[in-house]
Design a protein around this motif. Structure first.
Motif, PDB file in Angstrom:
ATOM      1  N   TRP A   1       4.764  -9.858   4.464  1.00  0.00           N
ATOM      2  CA  TRP A   1       5.818  -8.870   4.771  1.00  0.00           C
ATOM      3  C   TRP A   1       5.261  -7.516   5.187  1.00  0.00           C
ATOM      4  O   TRP A   1       5.995  -6.561   5.355  1.00  0.00           O
ATOM      5  N   CYS A   2       3.945  -7.382   5.260  1.00  0.00           N
ATOM      6  CA  CYS A   2       3.358  -6.094   5.611  1.00  0.00           C
ATOM      7  C   CYS A   2       2.101  -6.358   6.426  1.00  0.00           C
ATOM      8  O   CYS A   2       1.709  -7.498   6.626  1.00  0.00           O
ATOM      9  N   SER A   3       1.432  -5.299   6.880  1.00  0.00           N
ATOM     10  CA  SER A   3       0.275  -5.512   7.747  1.00  0.00           C
ATOM     11  C   SER A   3      -1.051  -5.483   6.973  1.00  0.00           C
ATOM     12  O   SER A   3      -2.122  -5.457   7.579  1.00  0.00           O
ATOM     13  N   CYS A   4      -0.995  -5.492   5.641  1.00  0.00           N
ATOM     14  CA  CYS A   4      -2.239  -5.555   4.853  1.00  0.00           C
ATOM     15  C   CYS A   4      -2.989  -6.847   5.191  1.00  0.00           C
ATOM     16  O   CYS A   4      -2.370  -7.869   5.486  1.00  0.00           O
ATOM     17  N   ALA A   5      -4.336  -6.779   5.099  1.00  0.00           N
ATOM     18  CA  ALA A   5      -5.145  -7.952   5.429  1.00  0.00           C
ATOM     19  C   ALA A   5      -4.927  -9.064   4.410  1.00  0.00           C
ATOM     20  O   ALA A   5      -4.833  -8.807   3.210  1.00  0.00           O
TER      21      ALA A   5
ATOM     22  N   VAL B   1      -3.662  -3.200  -0.101  1.00  0.00           N
ATOM     23  CA  VAL B   1      -2.308  -3.017  -0.638  1.00  0.00           C
ATOM     24  C   VAL B   1      -1.614  -1.867   0.088  1.00  0.00           C
ATOM     25  O   VAL B   1      -2.274  -1.020   0.692  1.00  0.00           O
ATOM     26  N   CYS B   2      -0.289  -1.883   0.035  1.00  0.00           N
ATOM     27  CA  CYS B   2       0.500  -0.817   0.652  1.00  0.00           C
ATOM     28  C   CYS B   2       1.815  -0.737  -0.117  1.00  0.00           C
ATOM     29  O   CYS B   2       2.083  -1.562  -0.982  1.00  0.00           O
ATOM     30  N   PRO B   3       2.660   0.243   0.202  1.00  0.00           N
ATOM     31  CA  PRO B   3       3.932   0.341  -0.547  1.00  0.00           C
ATOM     32  C   PRO B   3       4.757  -0.941  -0.505  1.00  0.00           C
ATOM     33  O   PRO B   3       5.441  -1.258  -1.486  1.00  0.00           O
ATOM     34  N   VAL B   4       4.666  -1.716   0.583  1.00  0.00           N
ATOM     35  CA  VAL B   4       5.494  -2.928   0.665  1.00  0.00           C
ATOM     36  C   VAL B   4       5.042  -3.968  -0.354  1.00  0.00           C
ATOM     37  O   VAL B   4       5.831  -4.454  -1.168  1.00  0.00           O
ATOM     38  N   CYS B   5       3.715  -4.306  -0.339  1.00  0.00           N
ATOM     39  CA  CYS B   5       3.283  -5.378  -1.253  1.00  0.00           C
ATOM     40  C   CYS B   5       3.112  -4.865  -2.687  1.00  0.00           C
ATOM     41  O   CYS B   5       2.901  -5.662  -3.595  1.00  0.00           O
ATOM     42  N   LEU B   6       3.220  -3.548  -2.872  1.00  0.00           N
ATOM     43  CA  LEU B   6       3.222  -3.016  -4.240  1.00  0.00           C
ATOM     44  C   LEU B   6       4.650  -2.856  -4.755  1.00  0.00           C
ATOM     45  O   LEU B   6       4.866  -2.406  -5.874  1.00  0.00           O
TER      46      LEU B   6
HETATM   47 ZN    ZN Z   1       0.811  -4.508   2.007  1.00  0.00          ZN
END
Ligand code: ZN
Ligand code: ADP
Ligand code: MG
Length: 474
Positions: free
Chosen positions: A22-26, A37-42
């Motif tokens: 759901w996000c662009s994190c690797a 990590v980013c706000p979406v996957c956190l």
């Molecule tokens: Zn993320």
């Protein structure tokens, strides 16, 4: 009374995508904790997920590989629970409208083709990983939001070995099609094992025991080898088994109770309000269908049927696409495919391994390998000399005929030259010669060997044999 085991597996595999669901994190293994990590996957408030198109494609491709139906309407649901491995307090999954359903997987087991029905393969997200240290615990969210496929089988498996074979076949297929690397060491495959027992010949299912989160196939086999006799023993004594979740203790080699049905969670599934239903177009589905590769079992069967290869050869080739492609190019339309297979499976594989080369960098072409086999088949060179030519072929890529020419390796069938060598061999080995004359037929092989040796492998062995026999009998 005789009992039989009934087994259904829920297999989770991480999809091979560049970024998370759901996000662009690797989507990468081995990074320092909490760096991908980013706000979406956190699970921060106010963020919006954006679906990973590649993950959706891999899911549908898996559906085709597993002979599933691809519903034109699927959706994503929240599975709610409270546990530190999910900062969101829910996991996104597909509950009642999965992206694929009702397929099957066929694989070989103990010499027959088994078919296990696939209930569904649905898309969900992975969660974080808890680690417990001496005085504190930590959560790594690098894995949170990584796309996962959950592949649910019907309860069609009946033994530990068969379940093991199913898992191997499934992951071989997924790895080959580029769905997942299925690297167990990196935790890319995890499996929940459901098992019950029932009197043989009956059809009602017994109480299901679920063994959660197995991360090795040999562990699955050993857990079943423990669990099945445990259940049979209990029901044989008249005990009534209750549905429960057990945990596999790998060190002790036993399963132990974890929780019973009474404390089963109520996950309060509901459609994720942030995600649209997934309604793929016919064009998109057709485009994916067009890319479905040949499955390993199908390739094995085709190699046996079209090239007359024995099962053992086809088995080796089916698990190495590059070698099998090379084989098919060399053997297509050729009258001796078995010889081509021998060179590839024995010599070529060995040379590749010894030199650390990959097939893509090999200097010679499939046509050149065919040429080598033709030289042997036509009697131009002996099979011993062919071994020598192959080594040259591998290191130089020169044509086999040119190598034979350059090194003067052509087989000598000219009787004059061989007669002379045979005379020398008989003179130098009076013992074996006398043995043969006295009726010891095996002595001829020794003498023939000496002729081959003196001719440096170039004498035509059949001609040498005839000449020796004639000279010894006169
Ligand atoms: Zn993320
Ligand atoms: P749940 O709703 O508890 O997840 P499911 O019906 O979805 O249970 O089944 C989960 C898995 O358990 C499937 O792989 C299924 O084949 C298997 N399974 C279901 N019932 C049994 C049973 N009685 N014995 C063995 N396996 C079972
Ligand atoms: Mg389930």
């Amino acid at each position: 009374m005789e009992y039989e085991a009934v087994i259904g597996l829920e297999t989770h595999v991480q999809l091979k995508t560049k970024s998370k669901m759901w996000c662009s994190c690797a989507n990468a293994f081995g990074a320092p904790p909490n760096t991908n990590v980013c706000p979406v996957c956190l699970g921060m408030p106010g963020v919006l997920p954006v679906a990973n198109a590649e993950a959706l494609r891999l899911t549908v491709l898996t559906g085709f590989l597993l002979n599933c139906e691809i519903p034109r309407y699927a959706k994503f649901d929240r599975k709610n629970y409270f546990y530190p491995d999910s900062a969101k307090n829910y996991q996104v999954t597909q509950y009642d409208r999965p992206s694929t359903r009702e397929g099957f997987l066929e694989f070989e087991f103990e010499g027959t083709i088994q078919r296990v029905r696939i209930t569904r393969a649905h898309l969900e997200e992975d969660v974080g990983k808890n680690t417990h240290f001496e005085r504190h615990s930590g959560v790594d969210f690098n894995r949170a939001g990584v796309p996962l496929l959950e592949i649910v089988s019907e309860p069609d498996l009946t033994s530990a070995d068969q379940a093991h074979a199913y898992l191997n076949a499934l992951t071989e297929l997924l790895a080959k099609a580029g769905i997942s690397d299925c690297d167990m060491e990196k935790g890319m495959v995890r499996c929940d094992v459901n098992v019950s027992v029932r009197p043989k010949g009956t059809t009602t299912l017994g109480a299901k025991i679920e063994i959660k989160n197995m991360n090795s196939f040999s562990g699955v086999r050993r857990a079943l080898d423990f669990e099945i006799p445990r259940q049979i023993e209990a029901v044989s004594k008249g005990e009534k088994l209750r549905q429960e979740t057990r945990r596999w203790d790998d060190l002790a080699g036993i399963t132990a109770p974890m929780r019973s049905k009474e404390d089963a969670h109520d996950y309060r599934y509901f459609p994720d309000p942030d995600l649209l239903p997934f309604t793929p177009t016919e064009e998109w589905i057709a485009a994916i269908r067009a890319t479905v590769p040949e499955l390993p079992l199908a390739r094995k069967q085709r190699l046996m049927r079209d090239f007359g290869l024995p099962a053992g050869d086809a088995e080796v080739l089916k698990s190495n696409d590059a070698l099998a492609d090379f084989f098919e190019k060399a053997a297509g339309g050729f009258r001796n495919p078995k010889a081509i297979a021998n060179w590839i499976i024995n010599n070529l594989s060995a040379q590749l391994a010894a030199s650390g080369t990959s097939l893509a960098d090999v200097r010679f072409s499939p046509a050149q390998l065919r040429e080598l086999v033709e030289l042997v088949d036509s009697g131009k060179i002996s099979s011993r000399i062919a071994q020598e030519v192959f080594v040259d072929l591998f290191s130089t890529g020169e044509s086999p005929s040119a190598i034979v020419e350059r090194k003067g390796l052509a087989q000598v069938s000219d009787t004059g030259a061989i007669e002379k060598i045979c005379d020398d061999v008989i003179a130098a080995n009076p013992g074996p010669a006398a043995d043969f004359r006295a009726g010891k037929v095996a002595a001829l092989n020794f003498l023939k060997g000496q002729v081959m040796k003196l001719s440096k492998g170039k004498a035509n062995p059949a001609v040498a044999g005839e000449i020796l026999e004639r000279k010894l009998q006169s």
